[in-house]
Structure formats: structure tokens, C-alpha cells
Design a protein around this motif. Structure first.
Motif: not given
Length: 66
Positions: A17-31
Motif C-alpha cells: 500500500x505504501x509503495x502504491x501511495x507513498x503519502x501513507x508513510x506519514x501515517x506510519x512515521x508521524x502517527x
């Protein structure tokens, strides 16, 4: 000056999911800071003035990590 190390485990499904939509990484690293993700999504979905004149619409809504 201080440094902080945070380690997260991420499932294969969420990596895809993160590779498809890189913006999702913020949900992980800045939860704890939802505005970081929201700002990244706004920047990604922003449609310029010229694009609007030629009929381009905003991209589809992005999914959240589960």
C-alpha cells in the motif's frame, strides 16, 4: 542536539500500500501528527489552474493503512 530512533514493523500488505501511495508513510512515521499525512495528500491531489481549464479532475481518494 538530540537524536531519536524509532523502529516499526510493517506487514507485506502495508508495504504494498505504501509503495502504491507513498503519502501513507506519514501515517506510519508521524502517527501522532495527522496533519503531516493530510498535507501530503493535499499536495498530491492539488490540481493546477491550467489543468482545471483543460478539464483535469482531482485524483481518486487515497486509502488509509489498516
Amino acid at each position: 542536539m538530540g537524536m531519536c530512533l524509532a523502529l516499526h514493523s510493517v506487514s507485506d500488505e502495508n508495504i504494498k500500500k505504501i509503495l502504491e501511495q507513498p503519502e501513507l508513510i506519514w501515517r506510519l512515521i508521524a502517527s501522532d501528527d495527522p496533519e503531516a499525512y493530510e498535507e501530503a495528500v493535499r499536495e498530491k491531489t492539488k490540481v493546477g489552474f491550467i489543468s482545471k481549464l483543460f478539464g483535469k479532475s482531482a485524483p481518486k481518494k487515497l486509502k488509509y493503512l489498516t
